[in-house]
Design a protein around this motif. Structure first.
Motif, PDB file in Angstrom:
ATOM      1  N   GLY A 231      28.161  49.084 -26.341  1.00  0.00           N
ATOM      2  CA  GLY A 231      27.694  50.458 -26.193  1.00  0.00           C
ATOM      3  C   GLY A 231      26.892  50.683 -24.921  1.00  0.00           C
ATOM      4  O   GLY A 231      26.887  51.784 -24.374  1.00  0.00           O
ATOM      5  N   ASP A 232      26.204  49.639 -24.447  1.00  0.00           N
ATOM      6  CA  ASP A 232      25.417  49.727 -23.217  1.00  0.00           C
ATOM      7  C   ASP A 232      25.534  48.394 -22.487  1.00  0.00           C
ATOM      8  O   ASP A 232      24.844  47.433 -22.819  1.00  0.00           O
ATOM      9  CB  ASP A 232      23.952  50.037 -23.517  1.00  0.00           C
TER      10      ASP A 232
ATOM     11  N   ARG B 229      23.672  42.736 -13.113  1.00  0.00           N
ATOM     12  CA  ARG B 229      22.617  41.773 -13.474  1.00  0.00           C
ATOM     13  C   ARG B 229      22.791  41.283 -14.910  1.00  0.00           C
ATOM     14  O   ARG B 229      22.582  40.111 -15.214  1.00  0.00           O
ATOM     15  CB  ARG B 229      21.236  42.402 -13.287  1.00  0.00           C
ATOM     16  N   CYS B 230      23.185  42.197 -15.781  1.00  0.00           N
ATOM     17  CA  CYS B 230      23.425  41.813 -17.170  1.00  0.00           C
ATOM     18  C   CYS B 230      24.586  40.820 -17.251  1.00  0.00           C
ATOM     19  O   CYS B 230      24.497  39.802 -17.940  1.00  0.00           O
ATOM     20  CB  CYS B 230      23.715  43.054 -18.008  1.00  0.00           C
ATOM     21  N   LEU B 231      25.664  41.111 -16.529  1.00  0.00           N
ATOM     22  CA  LEU B 231      26.824  40.206 -16.543  1.00  0.00           C
ATOM     23  C   LEU B 231      26.483  38.851 -15.919  1.00  0.00           C
ATOM     24  O   LEU B 231      26.953  37.814 -16.400  1.00  0.00           O
ATOM     25  CB  LEU B 231      28.005  40.853 -15.826  1.00  0.00           C
TER      26      LEU B 231
ATOM     27  N   THR C 174      17.250  43.992 -21.512  1.00  0.00           N
ATOM     28  CA  THR C 174      17.834  45.122 -20.801  1.00  0.00           C
ATOM     29  C   THR C 174      17.671  44.891 -19.309  1.00  0.00           C
ATOM     30  O   THR C 174      16.654  44.368 -18.858  1.00  0.00           O
ATOM     31  CB  THR C 174      17.170  46.451 -21.206  1.00  0.00           C
ATOM     32  N   PHE C 175      18.695  45.264 -18.561  1.00  0.00           N
ATOM     33  CA  PHE C 175      18.728  45.043 -17.119  1.00  0.00           C
ATOM     34  C   PHE C 175      18.878  46.369 -16.388  1.00  0.00           C
ATOM     35  O   PHE C 175      19.349  47.351 -16.954  1.00  0.00           O
ATOM     36  CB  PHE C 175      19.883  44.100 -16.763  1.00  0.00           C
ATOM     37  N   GLU C 176      18.505  46.381 -15.105  1.00  0.00           N
ATOM     38  CA  GLU C 176      18.597  47.595 -14.292  1.00  0.00           C
ATOM     39  C   GLU C 176      20.036  48.063 -14.126  1.00  0.00           C
ATOM     40  O   GLU C 176      20.289  49.259 -14.016  1.00  0.00           O
ATOM     41  CB  GLU C 176      17.999  47.358 -12.902  1.00  0.00           C
TER      42      GLU C 176
END
Length: 128
Positions: free
Chosen positions: A84-85, A113-115, A107-109
């Motif tokens: 979802g995010d 960065r999340c990947l 949570t990442f900007e």
């Protein structure tokens, strides 16, 4: 039987750390993320260590230093990007020293960065 389950691997950490320890982060590679708790949202560094999953709270009074808030061997950690995010990463830690599974949401900007964080966890989880 009630006995402790044997670890599937016996790996000695290259460096010993402990939760609550404060240290000089130096040039340690890291990704800035947010962690939400009952006390609100907090900034953390996800240190890109090859053995440890480590979330570090930046020291506001001493630049470049931080305190370890979450520590778990990467082979006991699984990650999943939130569908979802895609800036949100679910982290599941299994069989920690307290014998309880736990979960944390990062949570990442941005999505990249999340990947990158997810890839780091998955790659090192498999290598160990």
């Amino acid at each position: 039987d009630g006995g402790a389950e044997a670890s599937p691997v016996s790996v000695e950490p290259p460096q010993a750390f402990s939760e609550g320890e404060t240290f000089d982060l130096g040039a340690s590679p890291r990704i800035v993320c947010g962690v939400t708790s009952s006390k609100g949202k907090h900034t953390r560094y996800l240190l890109l260590d090859g053995f440890w999953f480590m979330l570090v709270q930046p020291d506001p009074s001493t630049s470049g230093w931080g305190t370890i808030k979450t520590l778990c061997p990467l082979w006991q950690v699984q990650s999943m990007v939130d569908r979802g995010d895609p800036r949100t990463l679910q982290i599941f830690m299994h069989n920690r020293a307290d014998k309880h599974d736990s979960q944390v949401t990062l949570t990442f900007e941005d999505i990249s960065r999340c990947l990158a964080a997810n890839e780091h966890v998955e790659k090192n989880h498999q290598q160990l």
